[in-house]
Design a protein around this motif. Sequence first.
Motif, short mmCIF file in Angstrom:
data_model
loop_
_atom_site.label_atom_id
_atom_site.label_comp_id
_atom_site.label_asym_id
_atom_site.label_seq_id
_atom_site.Cartn_x
_atom_site.Cartn_y
_atom_site.Cartn_z
N HIS A 199 82.50 30.22 -32.75
CA HIS A 199 83.79 30.44 -33.39
C HIS A 199 84.56 29.15 -33.61
O HIS A 199 85.39 29.07 -34.51
CB HIS A 199 84.62 31.42 -32.56
CG HIS A 199 84.25 32.85 -32.81
ND1 HIS A 199 83.11 33.42 -32.30
CD2 HIS A 199 84.86 33.82 -33.54
CE1 HIS A 199 83.03 34.68 -32.70
NE2 HIS A 199 84.08 34.96 -33.46
N ALA A 200 84.28 28.14 -32.80
CA ALA A 200 84.98 26.87 -32.97
C ALA A 200 84.41 26.04 -34.12
O ALA A 200 85.16 25.41 -34.87
CB ALA A 200 84.91 26.07 -31.67
N TYR A 201 83.09 26.04 -34.26
CA TYR A 201 82.43 25.18 -35.25
C TYR A 201 81.88 25.96 -36.45
O TYR A 201 81.47 25.35 -37.44
CB TYR A 201 81.29 24.41 -34.62
CG TYR A 201 81.69 23.40 -33.56
CD1 TYR A 201 82.38 22.24 -33.91
CD2 TYR A 201 81.35 23.60 -32.23
CE1 TYR A 201 82.73 21.31 -32.95
CE2 TYR A 201 81.69 22.66 -31.25
CZ TYR A 201 82.38 21.52 -31.62
OH TYR A 201 82.73 20.59 -30.66
N GLY A 202 81.80 27.29 -36.34
CA GLY A 202 81.23 28.07 -37.43
C GLY A 202 79.73 28.11 -37.43
O GLY A 202 79.13 28.58 -38.41
N THR A 203 79.09 27.66 -36.36
CA THR A 203 77.62 27.66 -36.31
C THR A 203 77.17 27.58 -34.85
O THR A 203 77.94 27.18 -33.97
CB THR A 203 77.05 26.46 -37.10
OG1 THR A 203 75.62 26.54 -37.13
CG2 THR A 203 77.45 25.13 -36.47
N ASP A 204 75.94 27.97 -34.62
CA ASP A 204 75.36 27.85 -33.28
C ASP A 204 74.85 26.44 -33.04
O ASP A 204 74.54 25.70 -33.99
CB ASP A 204 74.18 28.83 -33.12
CG ASP A 204 74.64 30.27 -33.00
OD1 ASP A 204 75.55 30.53 -32.19
OD2 ASP A 204 74.08 31.14 -33.70
N PRO A 205 74.70 26.03 -31.79
CA PRO A 205 74.06 24.75 -31.51
C PRO A 205 72.61 24.77 -31.97
O PRO A 205 71.94 25.80 -31.90
CB PRO A 205 74.15 24.62 -29.98
CG PRO A 205 75.17 25.62 -29.54
CD PRO A 205 75.13 26.72 -30.55
N ALA A 206 72.14 23.61 -32.39
CA ALA A 206 70.73 23.50 -32.74
C ALA A 206 69.87 23.47 -31.49
O ALA A 206 68.73 23.98 -31.49
CB ALA A 206 70.50 22.23 -33.57
N GLU A 207 70.38 22.87 -30.40
CA GLU A 207 69.69 22.84 -29.11
C GLU A 207 70.68 23.13 -28.00
O GLU A 207 71.84 22.71 -28.09
CB GLU A 207 69.03 21.48 -28.84
CG GLU A 207 67.78 21.20 -29.66
CD GLU A 207 68.11 20.60 -31.02
OE1 GLU A 207 67.30 20.76 -31.96
OE2 GLU A 207 69.18 19.98 -31.13
N VAL A 208 70.21 23.83 -26.99
CA VAL A 208 71.02 24.12 -25.81
C VAL A 208 70.22 23.71 -24.58
O VAL A 208 69.10 24.17 -24.39
CB VAL A 208 71.39 25.61 -25.71
CG1 VAL A 208 72.32 25.85 -24.53
CG2 VAL A 208 72.04 26.10 -27.01
N TYR A 209 70.81 22.83 -23.77
CA TYR A 209 70.12 22.31 -22.59
C TYR A 209 70.90 22.67 -21.32
O TYR A 209 72.09 23.02 -21.37
CB TYR A 209 69.98 20.79 -22.68
CG TYR A 209 69.15 20.31 -23.84
CD1 TYR A 209 67.84 20.71 -23.99
CD2 TYR A 209 69.68 19.42 -24.79
CE1 TYR A 209 67.06 20.26 -25.06
CE2 TYR A 209 68.92 18.96 -25.85
CZ TYR A 209 67.61 19.39 -25.98
OH TYR A 209 66.85 18.95 -27.04
N PHE A 210 70.20 22.54 -20.19
CA PHE A 210 70.81 22.80 -18.88
C PHE A 210 70.49 21.63 -17.97
O PHE A 210 69.38 21.09 -17.99
CB PHE A 210 70.27 24.09 -18.26
CG PHE A 210 70.95 24.48 -16.97
CD1 PHE A 210 71.98 25.42 -16.97
CD2 PHE A 210 70.60 23.90 -15.76
CE1 PHE A 210 72.62 25.78 -15.79
CE2 PHE A 210 71.24 24.24 -14.58
CZ PHE A 210 72.25 25.19 -14.59
N SER A 211 71.47 21.26 -17.12
CA SER A 211 71.25 20.19 -16.17
C SER A 211 71.96 20.51 -14.86
O SER A 211 73.11 20.96 -14.86
CB SER A 211 71.77 18.86 -16.72
OG SER A 211 71.68 17.84 -15.74
N GLY A 212 71.28 20.28 -13.75
CA GLY A 212 71.91 20.49 -12.46
C GLY A 212 71.06 19.95 -11.32
O GLY A 212 69.86 19.73 -11.47
N GLY A 213 71.72 19.73 -10.18
CA GLY A 213 71.04 19.24 -8.99
C GLY A 213 71.43 20.05 -7.78
O GLY A 213 72.55 20.57 -7.68
N SER A 214 70.51 20.20 -6.83
CA SER A 214 70.71 20.95 -5.60
C SER A 214 70.85 22.44 -5.95
O SER A 214 69.93 23.03 -6.51
CB SER A 214 71.92 20.42 -4.83
OG SER A 214 71.92 20.89 -3.49
N THR A 215 71.99 23.07 -5.66
CA THR A 215 72.19 24.42 -6.16
C THR A 215 72.07 24.43 -7.68
O THR A 215 71.50 25.37 -8.26
CB THR A 215 73.57 24.96 -5.73
OG1 THR A 215 73.54 25.22 -4.32
CG2 THR A 215 73.92 26.25 -6.45
N GLY A 216 72.60 23.39 -8.35
CA GLY A 216 72.48 23.31 -9.80
C GLY A 216 71.03 23.17 -10.24
O GLY A 216 70.64 23.67 -11.30
#
Length: 540
Positions: free
Chosen positions: A187-204
């Motif tokens: 809704h903010a940009y009018g389009t979906d991201p081309a890529e979606v990533y995740f990053s985390g450490g320990s519990t993340g």
Amino acid sequence: MLLAGVLPLLGAGPVAGSPPVPGRAATVPQCAALAGMRIPASAMSLPTTGGLVESVSVETAQVSGRTVTYCRADADLFPVDPSAPDIRMRVDLPYDWNRKAMMFGGGGFDGTIPDLAENVPFGPADQPVPLARRYATFASDSGHRQNPASPPSLDGSFGVNDEALDNFAAGDALKKTRDASLFLIRHAYGTDPAEVYFSGGSTGGREGLVVAQRWPRAFDGVISAFPAWNNLSEGLDLGYLAQVLSRPGAFPGPEKQTLLHDRVVRACDGLDGVEDGVVSDPSGCHFDPHVLRCPGGTDTGPGCLSDPQIGAVVALSSPFRWPYRIASGETGYPGFPFLAGADMRTPFLGFGTTAPADPMPVTSGYGFQYWDQWVKYFLTRDPDHSGLDVDPRHPGEWLDRISRLSTVEDRNDTDLGPFARAGGKLILLHGAADELVSPLSTTDYYARVRGLLGPRTTGTFLRYYVVPGANHANFGTPAFAAAWDSVSALEDWSEQGKAPTNPVVTDTLHDRTRPLCAYPRWPRYRTGDPDSASAFVCTR
């Protein structure tokens, strides 16, 4: 309580699903349009009663030395159970958006929203963080709020509520947050991201494995560092160790911890061809703590270990097995590599500076405080119950509850085939000297994945790196403060099909580099400047 979660959905605000303004630039967020926006329950694949954007603002800040302007949107996602807490989440939407998104995981028991301008675990200081690269970044508190009076990430009181527990332990809040965040990005940009990533450490890091296991198409790539994937199994080991170290005379104080660390490094440092304070091949390091035995086995001062202290050190560095079955199928925890070059001079994450006791001191090790909270709120749901009163070897009346909790806390599905077939890429990282989450445990998970899918398939989507001398999250003054641009590596692999090739990791505290060797290889000194990665070769 129910009305508090439902009334905001009935109030004024932009209608969910309303189209973005035609013709506006897709890289500039329409920030004002998000104010008061309702997030419908249908936007999320898991049950909620919807959500609401509580506030928006346009911020300008220096991030990684760059001036970044972004729209910040804070939202609440409402539970199904009216007695459960909301999920608080935040999205940072940069101007000049790069059409990518990055979700950050939490730490410990979570309870706070991570800093969306932070770096990824073991990320380099000389490269921009995701927000500075113009990623849309997002995260949540995993469905509960940390008590400000508790030590950071050590408040487990939310565990008395089943929905809050599933949001955290089973990872339900991850998917709810991901879906709601992509709704707001759209809704903010009018389009979906081309890529979606995740990053985390320990519990993340554990959360990174959760999303790859449970929702293989939700993320294009995952950076999972020092993941506490078998959370209940590790907790049982920590509970056993808390009992061992609470015995009279068993706790080695800080001076003895330093003695042990120094003697281990002295014995094993040069096995990789150079003496540099880093034990590069922990599996090849064999140290007998009995060489530090005090005369007669009684404590005679900081220059030796008593028999009870030697017993505690052996317990810490040995596998822990329990003589009963739990529903997750786990049978033990591999122990901590304290005798393989671990830096014992970070006591908060390891032994602590005082022995475990009841009540549990804040000066005891992080893991023992974590166990105590888990016993009070996850297991017994009695805040007056002492963690030292539950024996992980013989839990008695608590066995059924332990088994039930293992199904949500031990995220041990090794069939990552759906994630691989969806095109997902996984970078798995662990420091060889981790005091809080055992690298042996991550090696175990990697071996299981490889054993199930085979070396060839595993190699198409997964890289596992063990960093010699690195500890948990570069806490304190590790022997090797690891820094590597895993974000660029993940982008190249996911978006261009270029797998990491001969990566190099930097030690930011000691101005030196090493080859980042894919497990089971490790860096052996060959010739040349020992502060340069070119002087080492990855070997088995």
